[in-house]
Design an enzyme around this catalytic site. Structure first.
Site, mmCIF file in Angstrom:
data_model
loop_
_atom_site.group_PDB
_atom_site.id
_atom_site.type_symbol
_atom_site.label_atom_id
_atom_site.label_comp_id
_atom_site.label_asym_id
_atom_site.label_seq_id
_atom_site.Cartn_x
_atom_site.Cartn_y
_atom_site.Cartn_z
ATOM 1 N N SER A 401 0.817 -1.211 0.000
ATOM 2 C CA SER A 401 0.000 0.000 0.000
ATOM 3 C C SER A 401 0.855 1.267 0.000
ATOM 4 C CB SER A 401 -0.972 0.001 1.176
ATOM 5 O OG SER A 401 -0.510 -0.745 2.250
ATOM 6 N N HIS A 422 -3.007 -2.892 -5.765
ATOM 7 C CA HIS A 422 -3.299 -2.475 -4.395
ATOM 8 C C HIS A 422 -4.791 -2.561 -4.128
ATOM 9 C CE1 HIS A 422 -3.457 0.917 -1.207
ATOM 10 N NE2 HIS A 422 -3.459 -0.276 -0.651
ATOM 11 N N GLU A 434 -5.902 -0.001 -6.991
ATOM 12 C CA GLU A 434 -4.905 0.842 -7.649
ATOM 13 C C GLU A 434 -3.971 -0.099 -8.406
ATOM 14 O OE1 GLU A 434 -4.359 4.820 -4.842
ATOM 15 O OE2 GLU A 434 -3.295 3.010 -4.261
ATOM 16 N N ASN A 472 -3.469 6.561 -0.367
ATOM 17 C CA ASN A 472 -2.796 6.655 0.923
ATOM 18 C C ASN A 472 -1.882 7.875 1.017
ATOM 19 O OD1 ASN A 472 -4.068 4.487 2.022
ATOM 20 N ND2 ASN A 472 -2.431 3.027 1.584
#
Ligand code: 3H9
Length: 676
Positions: A401, A422, A434, A472
């Site tokens: 991540s 991800h 992702e 993130n």
């Protein structure tokens, strides 16, 4: 756009507007002319309407909603269909959605294939069925079923529609057209849904609203749908349609619908990969390997199993492997217990799973996804091993991540085959993936990554390599500011309330508690450098300990914690901070606008291909309220100059090293949006 063919005395009208036979101006004009012509032609005794290609129609052309109206209107055409003195039958295959279903509702009879999907998804675009759907559907299926179908937007099958009385007959797809033509020939008079009247206890509406209050929360469209359906009970068709029209116009011009339409097109735009050669061939993915049977590995595996793709799952120890396999089965069984999966489907999925401790078994997998914990050394070791056993051409993916896909790929002799996939937790539920493009990731590997994600029902977005990728990375300035605001005088409740009040699924501290306050903690109770360290030192690791930024009861319901208040006080005292009153506005600027600023940096660095991709990441992966369109669209609506002014006002408090994005500053100065 319209073709007609006379079969003795039955006129077949075919709508042709690939890919979804949207009812744009051309189709409407053609339909209008074909109906008028059929009514004037004595050779025509009955009319059949159908769609060409794979479906009946996907509804009105959504792109026209932001343009001035032109050509014949859909409600007028549908009224003309219903008023026809000659029987009209809709032949439905594939899908009849929105305006498409409304054409069928105006028709006198409906024949569908059992698997066809019939629905009114307008509410998901922030509008309501505006071509008679809210008036005719309840007249056919009753108020309660209509409330469900219209406010959920979820389609039903042809078979279900037949049970409800929405469809008169079912027919196999291969013989649909000839069956419907033969059926139309047997009809001698029209049968108009609009002539029916219906009754319903007013309490049905009040109860429905109350039962769904939480689901509808800030949304305007579902409430308007209910109001329109009420009109179907209280008024004749004409007056009901007028009411429907007025509500439709109000919604379609409103901010919520604009935002929801943006998300619709953003999701589709995200599927497109910039700079990909047109002739890129996909690699076959018929067998998948997953390394790690923890929460992520298990959840990721379920996606493939549910899609009928065999998965080999590898662990280091038998116990962990058994635990992981057990959880997968339990998750499936829980879904089956809710009636959303058959017992056979559970077994079918489980039979596709091969748990093993033998890493070498991965050698015949087409795609191998590593889902172990976040540690670069561990990941590098795994990829070096994979490099020595995976078959040539296998795609090697990491579910990291945050970490660099390029660094992970560097330990292999095939960096072109390495990418990031991800997934978001819980990976069997959350839609976002992702798809991380490394510096050396081959175009066909990226394209296959996007394609396989869609095949397992996900919404994939391409991201470049950086710490935290798109989603993130944007959390970082948000959390930095949220933490600082706590020390300066805010409470976790105040900050979270600003976020949930805006429509986020949860606020930063609720999210911390859910994920685990101890994530990334150094595990030394005597070393207290941050507020998180202080909480962890006292065993407040989050929901799993029933204590984090909040106290939790047995049902995981949070209450503000006096212990946390004390920890914050102590921390302030040590740092010499005097607390002050923090306004909600400051929280908004420092935790939301800083995300917009980071998003603009992500855009200018080319980490995201387009602003709308960032909106897709946040709406599908982080519970950002869809009806505001995602962070970038939202900022564009506010006006970038306003966003920049506010950020400048708090510039010295935004956190060490936080700078304003040159792209954001430039677009604000030019008066242009981020999304274009
Ligand atoms: C309505 O009907 C209002 C009326 O009540 C009242 C009027 C007065 N319009 O999704 P895909 C494009 S509101 C324009 O990838 P799939 C889409 O953007 C409408 N464009 O295909 C994409 O373009 P591109 C109510 C549309 O096979 C391409 O077609 N209807 C429309 O995965 C392929 O789309 C809905 O809400 C449209 N209506 O899924 C249904 N639909 O290739 C909306 C699609 O350039 N549509 N496009 O990216 C869908 O849900 C899906 O497209 C569908 C097919 C399930 C039909």
């Amino acid at each position: 756009m319209i073709e007609t063919q006379l079969h003795d005395d039955v006129l077949e009208i075919v709508m042709i507007n690939p890919p979804v036979n949207a009812l744009g101006e051309g189709v409407r004009t053609g339909l209008d002319e074909a109906i008028t012509g059929a009514l004037e032609d004595d050779a025509v005794k009955a009319i059949v309407i159908r769609g060409s290609g794979r479906l009946f129609s996907g509804g009105a052309d959504i792109t026209e909603f932001s343009k001035p109206p032109s050509g014949p209107s859909l409600p007028a055409i549908i009224d003309a269909i219903e008023a026809s003195s000659k029987p009209v039958v809709a032949a439905i295959h594939g899908m009849a959605l929105g305006g498409g279903l409304e054409v069928a509702l105006g028709s006198h009879y409906r024949v569908a294939t059992p698997k066809a999907k019939l629905g009114l998804p307008e509410v998901t675009l922030g509008i309501l069925p505006g071509a008679g759907g809210t008036q005719r559907l309840p007249r056919l299926v009753g108020v309660e079923a209509a409330l469900d179908i219209i406010t959920s937007g979820t389609p039903i099958t042809g078979a279900e529609a037949a049970e409800l009385g929405l469809v008169d007959k079912l027919s196999a797809e291969e013989t649909l057209v000839e069956d419907v033509i033969a059926f139309a020939r047997t009809l001698d008079a029209p049968r108009r849904t609009g002539d029916r009247s219906i009754s319903a206890d007013p309490a049905v509406f009040t109860k429905f609203e109350a039962d769904n209050a939480r689901r509808f929360k800030d949304l305007e469209a579902p409430r308007a749908c209910i109001e329109a359906i009420k009109a179907a009970v209280e008024m004749p068709l004409d007056a009901g349609q007028e009411k429907e029209r007025a509500l439709f116009m109000q919604l379609v011009k409103g901010d919520q619908s604009k935002a929801l339409r943006h998300v619709f097109f953003a999701e589709r735009a995200a599927a497109k990969i910039d700079g990909l050669p047109k002739d890129t061939q996909l690699r076959p993915v018929t067998k998948v390997g997953v390394i790690g049977a923890g929460t992520m590995g298990g959840g990721i595996s379920m996606n493939f199993l549910s899609a009928g793709i065999p998965v080999t799952i590898v662990e280091m120890a038998q116990e962990a492997l058994d635990r992981g396999t057990d959880i997968i089965r339990k998750n499936y069984e829980a879904t089956a217990a809710k009636g959303r999966l058959t017992a056979e489907a559970v077994e079918r999925a489980m039979n596709l799973l091969s748990p093993t401790l033998d890493f070498d078994v991965l050698k015949d997998c087409d795609l191998i996804i590593e889902a172990v914990y976040e540690n670069m050394d561990v990941k590098k070791e795994i990829f070096a091993r994979l490099d020595s056993i995976a078959k040539p051409g296998a795609m090697l993916a990491s579910n990291t991540s945050f970490l660099s896909i390029d660094e992970i790929a560097s330990v292999t002799k095939r960096p072109q085959d390495v990418l990031g996939l991800h997934f978001f937790s819980p990976a069997n539920v959350m839609k976002l993936v992702e798809v991380v493009r490394g510096a050396k990731t081959a175009p066909d590997v990226l394209a296959t990554g996007m394609d396989i994600a869609r095949k397992i029902g996900k919404v994939p977005v391409v991201a470049g390599v950086c710490y935290g990728f798109i989603g993130n990375r944007m959390l970082i300035p948000r959390q930095t500011n949220a933490n600082a605001l706590l020390l300066e005088g805010a409470t976790p409740e105040q900050i979270d309330r600003v976020h949930t009040g805006f429509g986020m699924a949860m606020g930063p501290f609720q999210m911390n508690d859910l994920a685990g306050v101890d994530i990334g903690w150094h595990r030394d109770a005597n070393r207290i450098e941050t507020l998180q360290d202080a909480l962890c030192a006292e065993g407040r690791w989050g929901q799993k300990k029933q204590a984090g930024f909040y106290d939790y009861d047995d049902k995981r319901r949070p209450t503000p914690s006096p212990v946390v208040d004390r920890i914050i006080e102590d921390f302030r005292a040590q740092a010499g901070i005097t607390s002050r009153t923090i306004s909600d506005e400051e929280i908004t600027v420092r935790t939301f606008y800083t995300m917009v600023n980071e998003g603009a940096k992500i855009l200018e660095e080319g980490i995201a291909q387009r602003a709308s991709d960032i909106d897709v990441v946040w709406t599908y992966g982080y519970g950002w309220p869809r009806h505001t369109g995602g962070p970038m669209f939202w900022a564009d609506q506010i006006g970038l100059a306003t966003v920049v002014d506010a950020l400048k006002r708090y510039e010295d408090r935004l956190g060490e090293g936080v700078t304003l994005s040159p792209l954001l500053l430039a677009r604000a100065a030019e008066g242009k949006p981020l999304d274009r």
